[in-house]
Scaffold this active site. Structure first.
Site, PDB file in Angstrom:
ATOM      1  N   HIS A   1       0.861  -1.193   0.000  1.00 42.92           N
ATOM      2  CA  HIS A   1       0.000   0.000   0.000  1.00 42.92           C
ATOM      3  C   HIS A   1       0.895   1.240   0.000  1.00 42.92           C
ATOM      4  O   HIS A   1       1.960   1.249   0.623  1.00 42.92           O
ATOM      5  CB  HIS A   1      -0.903  -0.011   1.242  1.00 42.92           C
ATOM      6  CG  HIS A   1      -1.972   1.031   1.190  1.00 42.92           C
ATOM      7  ND1 HIS A   1      -1.727   2.349   1.482  1.00 42.92           N
ATOM      8  CD2 HIS A   1      -3.273   0.953   0.832  1.00 42.92           C
ATOM      9  CE1 HIS A   1      -2.843   3.041   1.327  1.00 42.92           C
ATOM     10  NE2 HIS A   1      -3.798   2.218   0.931  1.00 42.92           N
TER      11      HIS A   1
ATOM     12  N   GLU B   1      -3.840   2.201  -7.190  1.00 39.30           N
ATOM     13  CA  GLU B   1      -4.252   3.308  -6.325  1.00 39.30           C
ATOM     14  C   GLU B   1      -3.348   4.513  -6.592  1.00 39.30           C
ATOM     15  O   GLU B   1      -2.255   4.608  -6.020  1.00 39.30           O
ATOM     16  CB  GLU B   1      -4.119   2.905  -4.857  1.00 39.30           C
ATOM     17  CG  GLU B   1      -5.067   1.804  -4.451  1.00 39.30           C
ATOM     18  CD  GLU B   1      -5.407   1.883  -2.971  1.00 39.30           C
ATOM     19  OE1 GLU B   1      -6.604   1.875  -2.654  1.00 39.30           O
ATOM     20  OE2 GLU B   1      -4.486   1.989  -2.141  1.00 39.30           O
TER      21      GLU B   1
HETATM   22  O1  LIG Z   1      -6.075   3.722   0.208  1.00 36.64           O
HETATM   23  C1  LIG Z   1      -7.220   3.442  -0.010  1.00 36.64           C
HETATM   24  C2  LIG Z   1      -7.705   2.110   0.281  1.00 36.64           C
HETATM   25  O2  LIG Z   1      -6.619   1.317   0.615  1.00 36.64           O
HETATM   26  C3  LIG Z   1      -8.194   4.385  -0.577  1.00 36.64           C
HETATM   27  O3  LIG Z   1      -8.651   5.225   0.409  1.00 36.64           O
HETATM   28  P1  LIG Z   1      -9.885   6.231   0.081  1.00 36.64           P
HETATM   29  O4  LIG Z   1     -10.966   5.371  -0.493  1.00 36.64           O
HETATM   30  O5  LIG Z   1     -10.237   6.817   1.406  1.00 36.64           O
HETATM   31  O6  LIG Z   1      -9.376   7.224  -0.914  1.00 36.64           O
END
Ligand SMILES: O=C(CO)COP(=O)(O)O
Length: 218
Positions: A65, A133
């Site tokens: 992450h 992400e």
């Molecule tokens: O990092 C995230 C999930 O691991 C995304 O977070 P948000 O949905 O709050 O932007």
């Protein structure tokens, strides 16, 4: 191949046991937010091993992450060890990739993501999930556009298929400001295999609506 949709929740380590009890008998899977890179029995005070996560009922584990990369200096060598530790314990890694705002503005995002994906070479023959992400979209309310998401998801699928021999059914999730009101548009993209939801998962009504957008009944 068409894969069945599934919901998993990923509470912090301290609450995994409680969550496992609540989820027992449901169709909601348990995931951890991280795992130790140390996969041998031994004294590593404070570490939570993949074997422990499997033992407490986890099916998935997030690895790489952006917050782990940023705040805990997790590099590719460490992440490769975590991935291997996870699959050795029978867990399915959810490997997170994504560029920062500066990297997107410099048009370097594909190079950054390709480099992040390179560690998946360690996983040949094992099941895994990739989550895209974009760092600039996490917790900021700035969701990537469907065009941006689709472009990167197709790039991830091609890279993983070509370089790492993953199966055609590789699942790529999108994460970063997914909310009840944008989930439909994001999840309807062919290249999107699901969502990794942060803030909006903390509100049961909004999480329920996102599950509906994913056509999942829990
Ligand atoms: O990092 C995230 C999930 O691991 C995304 O977070 P948000 O949905 O709050 O932007």
């Amino acid at each position: 191949a068409v894969q069945a949709a599934q919901v998993a929740v990923a509470p912090p380590f301290a609450y995994l046991g409680q969550a496992a009890t609540v989820l027992a008998g449901s169709n909601i899977a348990l995931a951890a937010q991280d795992v130790s890179a140390f996969d041998k029995d031994g004294a590593y005070t404070g570490e939570v091993s993949a074997a422990m996560l499997a033992d407490v009922g986890c099916r998935y584990v997030l690895i790489g992450h952006s917050e782990r990369r940023q705040y805990f200096a997790e590099d590719h060598a460490l992440l490769a060890r975590k991935l291997q530790a996870a699959v050795a314990a029978g867990l399915i890694p959810v490997y997170c990739v994504g560029e920062t705002l500066a990297e997107r503005e410099a048009d370097a995002y594909k190079a950054v993501i390709a480099e992040q994906l390179a560690v998946l070479g360690a996983l040949a023959g094992h099941d895994y999930v990739v989550a895209y992400e974009p760092v600039w979209a996490i917790g900021t309310g700035k969701v990537a556009s469907v065009e941006q998401i689709d472009e990167v998801h197709q790039f991830i699928r091609e890279t993983v298929l070509q370089c790492h021999g993953a199966s055609d059914s590789i699942r790529v999730l999108y994460g970063g400001s997914v909310k009840a009101d944008n989930a439909d548009a994001i999840l309807s993209l062919q290249s999107v295999g699901g969502a990794l939801v942060g803030g909006a998962s903390l509100d049961v009504e909004s999480f329920g609506r996102i599950c509906q957008a994913a056509k999942i009944t829990v």
